[in-house]
Design an enzyme around this catalytic site. Structure first.
Site, PDB file in Angstrom:
ATOM      1  N   ARG A   1       0.852  -1.192   0.000  1.00 50.15           N
ATOM      2  CA  ARG A   1       0.000   0.000   0.000  1.00 50.15           C
ATOM      3  C   ARG A   1       0.885   1.238   0.000  1.00 50.15           C
ATOM      4  NH1 ARG A   1      -3.662  -2.706  -1.595  1.00 50.15           N
ATOM      5  NH2 ARG A   1      -5.613  -3.157  -0.519  1.00 50.15           N
TER       6      ARG A   1
ATOM      7  N   HIS B   1      -2.025   0.895  -9.565  1.00 45.39           N
ATOM      8  CA  HIS B   1      -2.603  -0.091  -8.634  1.00 45.39           C
ATOM      9  C   HIS B   1      -3.250  -1.222  -9.434  1.00 45.39           C
ATOM     10  CE1 HIS B   1      -4.294  -0.701  -4.358  1.00 45.39           C
ATOM     11  NE2 HIS B   1      -4.277  -1.854  -5.007  1.00 45.39           N
TER      12      HIS B   1
HETATM   13  P1  NDP Z   1      -1.833 -11.807   4.114  1.00 45.58           P
HETATM   14  O1  NDP Z   1      -2.626 -11.325   5.266  1.00 45.58           O
HETATM   15  O2  NDP Z   1      -2.069 -13.184   3.598  1.00 45.58           O
HETATM   16  O3  NDP Z   1      -0.291 -11.690   4.442  1.00 45.58           O
HETATM   17  C1  NDP Z   1       0.266 -10.619   5.123  1.00 45.58           C
HETATM   18  C2  NDP Z   1       1.579 -11.099   5.691  1.00 45.58           C
HETATM   19  O4  NDP Z   1       2.271  -9.980   6.215  1.00 45.58           O
HETATM   20  C3  NDP Z   1       1.402 -12.126   6.809  1.00 45.58           C
HETATM   21  O5  NDP Z   1       2.237 -13.211   6.579  1.00 45.58           O
HETATM   22  C4  NDP Z   1       1.796 -11.336   8.062  1.00 45.58           C
HETATM   23  O6  NDP Z   1       2.454 -12.126   9.037  1.00 45.58           O
HETATM   24  C5  NDP Z   1       2.787 -10.336   7.497  1.00 45.58           C
HETATM   25  N1  NDP Z   1       2.849  -9.159   8.333  1.00 45.58           N
HETATM   26  C6  NDP Z   1       1.844  -8.316   8.684  1.00 45.58           C
HETATM   27  N2  NDP Z   1       2.296  -7.326   9.462  1.00 45.58           N
HETATM   28  C7  NDP Z   1       3.616  -7.550   9.619  1.00 45.58           C
HETATM   29  C8  NDP Z   1       4.633  -6.867  10.311  1.00 45.58           C
HETATM   30  N3  NDP Z   1       4.384  -5.759  11.022  1.00 45.58           N
HETATM   31  N4  NDP Z   1       5.880  -7.375  10.274  1.00 45.58           N
HETATM   32  C9  NDP Z   1       6.144  -8.498   9.579  1.00 45.58           C
HETATM   33  N5  NDP Z   1       5.218  -9.186   8.880  1.00 45.58           N
HETATM   34  C10 NDP Z   1       3.971  -8.711   8.905  1.00 45.58           C
HETATM   35  O7  NDP Z   1      -2.023 -10.741   2.947  1.00 45.58           O
HETATM   36  P2  NDP Z   1      -1.861 -10.951   1.373  1.00 45.58           P
HETATM   37  O8  NDP Z   1      -0.596 -11.668   1.105  1.00 45.58           O
HETATM   38  O9  NDP Z   1      -3.115 -11.503   0.810  1.00 45.58           O
HETATM   39  O10 NDP Z   1      -1.789  -9.438   0.878  1.00 45.58           O
HETATM   40  C11 NDP Z   1      -0.798  -8.567   1.374  1.00 45.58           C
HETATM   41  C12 NDP Z   1      -1.118  -7.141   0.976  1.00 45.58           C
HETATM   42  O11 NDP Z   1      -0.901  -6.956  -0.416  1.00 45.58           O
HETATM   43  C13 NDP Z   1      -2.576  -6.703   1.156  1.00 45.58           C
HETATM   44  O12 NDP Z   1      -2.850  -6.379   2.501  1.00 45.58           O
HETATM   45  C14 NDP Z   1      -2.659  -5.518   0.242  1.00 45.58           C
HETATM   46  O13 NDP Z   1      -2.276  -4.345   0.951  1.00 45.58           O
HETATM   47  C15 NDP Z   1      -1.621  -5.812  -0.831  1.00 45.58           C
HETATM   48  N6  NDP Z   1      -2.250  -6.087  -2.126  1.00 45.58           N
HETATM   49  C16 NDP Z   1      -1.934  -5.274  -3.178  1.00 45.58           C
HETATM   50  C17 NDP Z   1      -2.481  -5.510  -4.409  1.00 45.58           C
HETATM   51  C18 NDP Z   1      -2.113  -4.689  -5.592  1.00 45.58           C
HETATM   52  O14 NDP Z   1      -2.732  -4.846  -6.650  1.00 45.58           O
HETATM   53  N7  NDP Z   1      -1.123  -3.834  -5.499  1.00 45.58           N
HETATM   54  C19 NDP Z   1      -3.418  -6.616  -4.627  1.00 45.58           C
HETATM   55  C20 NDP Z   1      -3.654  -7.415  -3.473  1.00 45.58           C
HETATM   56  C21 NDP Z   1      -3.094  -7.139  -2.257  1.00 45.58           C
HETATM   57  P3  NDP Z   1       1.641 -12.965  10.145  1.00 45.58           P
HETATM   58  O15 NDP Z   1       0.671 -13.843   9.429  1.00 45.58           O
HETATM   59  O16 NDP Z   1       2.715 -13.723  10.845  1.00 45.58           O
HETATM   60  O17 NDP Z   1       0.953 -11.989  11.038  1.00 45.58           O
HETATM   61  C1  OXD Z   2      -6.307  -5.746  -3.078  1.00 46.58           C
HETATM   62  C2  OXD Z   2      -5.864  -4.766  -4.060  1.00 46.58           C
HETATM   63  O1  OXD Z   2      -6.161  -5.512  -1.876  1.00 46.58           O
HETATM   64  O2  OXD Z   2      -6.234  -4.874  -5.242  1.00 46.58           O
HETATM   65  O3  OXD Z   2      -6.808  -6.808  -3.498  1.00 46.58           O
HETATM   66  O4  OXD Z   2      -5.093  -3.872  -3.711  1.00 46.58           O
END
Ligand code: NDP
Ligand code: OXD
Length: 308
Positions: free
Chosen positions: A223, A271
């Site tokens: 983000r 995005h």
């Molecule tokens: P998940 O919730 O599956 O994964 C997030 C990961 O980040 C988890 O493994 C979590 O660890 C880790 N995490 C969270 N906070 C911390 C921290 N402070 N320090 C270290 N590790 C951390 O999310 P997704 O993989 O599905 O998606 C990730 C992000 O990608 C979304 O939230 C979104 O913002 C972004 N996104 C962007 C898109 C785009 O088109 N640009 C599309 C889709 C998503 P744990 O499980 O151990 O807490």
């Molecule tokens: C999502 C995105 O969160 O598109 O899926 O950013």
């Protein structure tokens, strides 16, 4: 028992078609045609409507149409109402493609070649073998994990950093803030796939850039507010960073004249790294509704205290 969809309208028409085919008995409405608000049991939204709780008194489930949920103000959702994020496979598949493109582009000096071509310069650049280019992913959730699985094929030394422990074959995984410097010191191309929370806001900052090997590349796909703009531009100017692929910014879209638009070391996309695919997303939502009705555990349930 009605589903209300409030997100991209072109894809909404596809959602409506798949719902009609796969769940003909479940009424499906496209915002703003909400019908009787008391009938709405399931809401699928990107930006949620105001006053969800009072407008839709019988709401049972709220789905984020995307994987991220930071656009939802958790304080405005009643505490008992489950918020579910999108876990359909299309998001991961398209994210894997985008990050692979970005990593290979940075690895093979694509931004330099684009600049050279514009200036009609024919100059080779020494190729660095993949085995000497460390690639690291911050955030090893559904997307970070999928990205690393695919990048393995190219022979990069792979690193991952996450809050809780993860095991991914062929990837050296680090856990927690104390290990961040060690992770960063080996990461020539850094990919941020963290959710936006108070802990990750501004995490891509001067201190972090200084801990990367000099001339590292950045792929920012989590983000926009995770990136500290001034620190990032300074890191590009001073050569701490050699280039970046940015899919997310703050705000979106960027205003006219913003330095990212024309910076020769930045590839900017709107995005668009990944996209929820209506076909598979409808299956995910229908499955979650069926589980909810059977009183089973819900996939993608957001932990409101963590914020993702
Ligand atoms: P998940 O919730 O599956 O994964 C997030 C990961 O980040 C988890 O493994 C979590 O660890 C880790 N995490 C969270 N906070 C911390 C921290 N402070 N320090 C270290 N590790 C951390 O999310 P997704 O993989 O599905 O998606 C990730 C992000 O990608 C979304 O939230 C979104 O913002 C972004 N996104 C962007 C898109 C785009 O088109 N640009 C599309 C889709 C998503 P744990 O499980 O151990 O807490
Ligand atoms: C999502 C995105 O969160 O598109 O899926 O950013």
């Amino acid at each position: 028992m009605t589903v209300l969809y409030k997100a991209n309208m072109v894809r909404g028409a596809e959602w409506a078609r798949f719902f009609a085919e796969r769940a003909p008995d479940l009424p499906f409405r496209l915002w703003p045609d909400i019908g009787n608000p008391a009938d709405i049991r399931y809401l699928v939204a990107w930006v949620p409507p105001e006053d969800i709780a009072t407008t839709f008194p019988h709401l049972e489930l709220v789905f984020s149409v995307g994987a991220g949920v930071d656009q939802f103000d958790a304080t405005k959702l009643p505490p008992h109402l489950p918020l579910i994020r999108m876990l359909e496979p299309g998001i991961a598949e398209t994210m894997v493609e985008y990050v692979t493109m970005a990593v290979l582009g940075l690895h093979r000096d694509l931004l330099h070649f684009i600049a050279q071509q514009r200036e009609q310069v024919w100059r080779e650049i020494r190729i660095t073998p993949a085995k000497r280019r460390g690639v690291g992913v911050m955030g090893l959730g559904q997307l970070g994990h999928a990205v690393l699985e695919r990048l393995r094929a190219f022979g990069f030394p792979l690193f991952g950093w996450n809050r809780s422990p993860r095991e991914i074959p062929g990837v050296t995984c680090y856990v927690g803030v104390d290990t961040l410097p060690r992770f960063l010191s080996q990461t020539d191309i850094l990919i941020c796939l963290l959710p936006l929370t108070e802990e990750t806001r501004g995490i891509l900052n001067a201190d972090l850039f200084a801990r990367l090997p000099r001339g590292a590349g950045l792929v920012s796909v989590g983000r926009g507010p995770q990136l500290v703009e001034a620190d990032f531009l300074a890191a590009l100017d001073t050569g701490l960073l050699s280039g970046a692929v940015l899919d997310v910014t703050e705000p979106e879209p960027l205003p006219a004249g913003h330095p990212f638009w024309s910076h020769p070391r930045i590839l900017l996309t709107p995005h668009n790294a990944s996209m929820t695919m209506p076909d598979t997303a409808v299956d995910f939502v229908l499955d979650a509704i069926a589980r909810h009705r059977r009183g089973e555990e819900l996939p993608g349930l957001v932990d409101r205290t963590r914020g993702y």
